[in-house]
Design a protein around this motif. Structure first.
Motif, PDB file in Angstrom:
ATOM      1  N   VAL A 101       9.449  10.588 -12.669  1.00 24.84           N
ATOM      2  CA  VAL A 101       8.990  11.849 -11.816  1.00 24.84           C
ATOM      3  C   VAL A 101       7.696  11.836 -11.923  1.00 24.84           C
ATOM      4  CG1 VAL A 101       8.935  14.240 -12.676  1.00 24.84           C
ATOM      5  CG2 VAL A 101      11.124  13.285 -12.893  1.00 24.84           C
ATOM      6  N   SER A 102       6.949  12.550 -10.868  1.00 26.88           N
ATOM      7  CA  SER A 102       5.669  12.346 -10.721  1.00 26.88           C
ATOM      8  C   SER A 102       5.144  13.714 -10.071  1.00 26.88           C
ATOM      9  CB  SER A 102       5.237  11.318  -9.803  1.00 26.88           C
ATOM     10  OG  SER A 102       3.810  11.273  -9.129  1.00 26.88           O
ATOM     11  N   ASP A 103       3.723  14.228 -10.421  1.00 30.50           N
ATOM     12  CA  ASP A 103       3.363  15.250  -9.564  1.00 30.50           C
ATOM     13  C   ASP A 103       2.581  14.874  -8.574  1.00 30.50           C
ATOM     14  OD1 ASP A 103       0.976  14.125 -10.686  1.00 30.50           O
ATOM     15  OD2 ASP A 103       0.585  15.775 -12.017  1.00 30.50           O
ATOM     16  N   GLY A 104       2.390  13.701  -8.020  1.00 29.25           N
ATOM     17  CA  GLY A 104       1.981  13.266  -6.885  1.00 29.25           C
ATOM     18  C   GLY A 104       0.531  12.855  -6.897  1.00 29.25           C
ATOM     19  N   LYS A 105      -0.203  13.099  -8.165  1.00 32.65           N
ATOM     20  CA  LYS A 105      -1.517  12.853  -8.236  1.00 32.65           C
ATOM     21  C   LYS A 105      -1.691  11.212  -7.955  1.00 32.65           C
ATOM     22  CE  LYS A 105      -3.388  16.447 -11.044  1.00 32.65           C
ATOM     23  NZ  LYS A 105      -3.390  16.953 -12.186  1.00 32.65           N
ATOM     24  N   GLY A 106      -2.930  11.143  -7.297  1.00 31.35           N
ATOM     25  CA  GLY A 106      -3.261   9.612  -7.186  1.00 31.35           C
ATOM     26  C   GLY A 106      -2.285   8.746  -6.255  1.00 31.35           C
ATOM     27  N   LEU A 107      -1.256   9.415  -5.716  1.00 30.71           N
ATOM     28  CA  LEU A 107      -0.218   8.778  -4.638  1.00 30.71           C
ATOM     29  C   LEU A 107      -0.491   9.326  -3.258  1.00 30.71           C
ATOM     30  CD1 LEU A 107       3.249   9.449  -6.442  1.00 30.71           C
ATOM     31  CD2 LEU A 107       1.574   7.611  -6.824  1.00 30.71           C
ATOM     32  N   HIS A 108      -0.389   8.042  -2.390  1.00 27.27           N
ATOM     33  CA  HIS A 108      -0.415   8.374  -1.103  1.00 27.27           C
ATOM     34  C   HIS A 108       0.680   7.844  -0.271  1.00 27.27           C
ATOM     35  CE1 HIS A 108      -2.676   4.653  -1.937  1.00 27.27           C
ATOM     36  NE2 HIS A 108      -2.266   4.441  -0.709  1.00 27.27           N
ATOM     37  N   LYS A 109       1.030   8.527   0.857  1.00 28.71           N
ATOM     38  CA  LYS A 109       2.215   8.316   1.794  1.00 28.71           C
ATOM     39  C   LYS A 109       2.093   6.644   2.366  1.00 28.71           C
ATOM     40  CE  LYS A 109       3.349  12.846   3.041  1.00 28.71           C
ATOM     41  NZ  LYS A 109       3.602  13.954   3.951  1.00 28.71           N
ATOM     42  N   VAL A 110       2.846   5.977   2.789  1.00 28.89           N
ATOM     43  CA  VAL A 110       2.631   4.737   3.317  1.00 28.89           C
ATOM     44  C   VAL A 110       3.734   4.709   4.321  1.00 28.89           C
ATOM     45  CG1 VAL A 110       1.698   3.651   1.402  1.00 28.89           C
ATOM     46  CG2 VAL A 110       4.193   3.417   1.690  1.00 28.89           C
ATOM     47  N   ASP A 111       3.434   4.250   5.536  1.00 26.06           N
ATOM     48  CA  ASP A 111       4.317   4.194   6.556  1.00 26.06           C
ATOM     49  C   ASP A 111       5.194   2.651   6.815  1.00 26.06           C
ATOM     50  OD1 ASP A 111       5.409   4.506   9.201  1.00 26.06           O
ATOM     51  OD2 ASP A 111       3.678   5.158  10.092  1.00 26.06           O
ATOM     52  N   PRO A 112       6.529   2.847   6.893  1.00 22.14           N
ATOM     53  CA  PRO A 112       7.203   1.550   6.916  1.00 22.14           C
ATOM     54  C   PRO A 112       7.224   1.074   8.412  1.00 22.14           C
ATOM     55  CG  PRO A 112       8.821   3.371   6.393  1.00 22.14           C
ATOM     56  CD  PRO A 112       7.116   3.768   6.265  1.00 22.14           C
TER      57      PRO A 112
END
Lengths: 331, 331
Positions: A101-112
């Motif tokens: 589980v994550s709150d999204g902090k420090g994550l970014h979307k990547v495009d396959p």
């Protein structure tokens, strides 16, 4: 099913499988702002070794009996977070867990659709950006200069060499097998290579491969290889100190040639760095790297190991250099 | 009368008096554009040791059986050169001769009314400018940071510490006697000092003297002292590598701690330099240094040895650190 990998012991010297422990942890319910992530690709990197020691470093040490973290690409399975939707792929520092589980902090979307997901852990991830910032910001290469890269067949080294070629340098690589030397020349465009395992005299070999001396040394290994390079640096040489994998597992403080007399003689610079220093400039690097990738100017190698259960072994294999290019585990 | 000092042997390890030879050379007639110089003050400096070896360095080695050269202040006794008149004083790289003929290239006038003539070999000469450029250009000190100086009682180190204080730093010095520690504090305004000869644990001593870590290390000595400093550098520390007197006389290549892991951990920089790199900016340094000197913000120590015949011994005495501040021979 075991779904989490903990640091069981702080390794002494070379890490062993018994330093890791597989365990089962329950995945908590999602609260507002959180999302459930399923791990797809896990990056294993030499620098993680440093975090297994209980010493002050640029990142805090891993806690004993807690999950290890590294760069991971994951799929969003459920989301109560406005910024991410089910089906998105994200990249960032996450735990060695099958699900988390994550709150999204420090994550970014990547495009396959832009690049294979694993590339976001390599050439479009930390390793590519490490190569880009180390070479351009510290190495400050000028067209026509000689760039020498140690660990040249590795994830970072192979990108450094290719950016060097894009920038108009003569590029020489050091690696540990004839197969790797062949690869850095044919796939990555290096002008010349030195197999340090079959070379009896590294000092001589560097001199022969770099007849005009070394202007920029991008160092991933440290140790005796880097000592040999010192004899061939040019005036105002820049030595980019990115890694020292040859000494990471030493249990006493490694020794080598005193670098100071060489630095004075040549008005030369050595500078260490971590890619995090350049966080504000990540978009610039991503733009450059993905541009070069699309133009076909950058190749990359990956060693993809399959299976969550093989993450620790894949990490151990870094130190016997079983990988070519970026080592990634597909879960 | 013997009027010239030659390099008789290339020293192995510590130089000896027998490595030098006193001889008599005739002073040639003046041609147009030339002038006759009488040596007044001779600078002896640790870096001359390097030029006595037959190895490539930033300056070519001295030739065997030829006069040694160093920074000298001389009086113009006769002149057929438009730019210099009889009675002028000049400074520049000249031979260890009582009298010599020069075409004036590389020499510049110095004013005995502005400062004592010997100062043009020290605080207003190469040593002062070495301190200025190394500290400001490589050390890039910021107000409130901690500056650590090795060889702090020496010609360069004592100026570095004072410029550090002018720039608002906390300044700690390392030197080899309690008398010198007292001097750097009372005369040069250092905040604290470490006597490395009476300290049993340098690593601990540096930690105690620099509780906030070391931001800038101005290194004149190299060797074990500098190894100890590595444990206390802060993130983004700058290590200015100015000299390595502790290893200049070693006959095999000196070894020490591998610096690479420390540089990576702290994103730290080490850079060697010689003052000649900044030749274009010498006027800027002269202006700053003479300004500070007039304002009473800079003190300096000199050890003045009398007599042309004592030049070699004065040079040898540098390595047993018999001097306080700049070592100069008055002829």
């Amino acid at each position: 099913m075991k779904n989490t990998i903990l640091l069981q012991n702080r390794p002494t010297g070379t890490p062993e499988l018994s330093d890791f422990k597989f365990t089962s942890e329950e995945v908590p319910e999602l609260r507002d702002g959180q999302m459930l992530l399923e791990t797809k690709y896990v990056s294993v990197d030499p620098y993680l070794r440093g975090r297994m020691n209980d010493t002050k470093s640029y990142v805090p040490p891993f806690e004993l009996h807690k999950p290890i973290t590294s760069a991971i690409v994951a799929e969003v399975k459920e989301s109560k977070n406005d910024k991410f939707s089910k089906g998105d792929y994200v990249s960032g520092m996450l735990a060695w867990k099958r699900e988390q589980v994550s709150d999204g902090k420090g994550l970014h979307k990547v495009d396959p659709d832009q690049a294979p997901l694993s590339a976001y852990l390599g050439i479009l991830g930390m390793t590519g950006m490490t190569a880009y910032f180390g070479l351009t910001d510290i190495g400050k290469p000028k067209k026509g200069e000689t760039l020498l890269v140690s660990g040249a067949a590795g994830a970072v080294g192979s990108v450094v060499g290719q950016i060097g070629k894009i920038m108009g340098l003569r590029v020489v690589g050091i690696a540990g097998s004839d197969e790797k030397i062949e690869m850095i020349k044919s796939e990555f465009g290096f002008d010349e290579g030195i197999n340090y395992k079959t070379t009896s005299d590294m000092k001589k070999a560097v001199g022969a491969a770099c007849p005009d001396g070394v202007d920029v040394y991008f160092d991933n290994v440290g140790g005796e290889i880097s000592d040999a390079v010192l004899f061939h640096i040019n005036k105002f040489a820049r030595m980019v100190i990115c890694g020292a994998i040859s000494v990471y597992n030493e249990t006493s403080l490694p020794k080598g040639l005193s670098v100071q007399p060489f630095l004075i003689k040549n008005s030369a610079l050595m500078q260490g760095f971590i890619v995090g220093n350049y966080a504000e400039r990540f978009p610039e690097a991503m733009q450059k790297l993905s541009g070069w990738l699309k133009e076909g100017k950058l190749n990359y190698e990956e060693t993809i190991v399959e299976g969550f259960e093989n993450i620790p072994q894949a990490f151990l294999d870094l130190f016997s250099v079983k990988n070519k290019g970026k080592m990634v585990v597909k879960v």
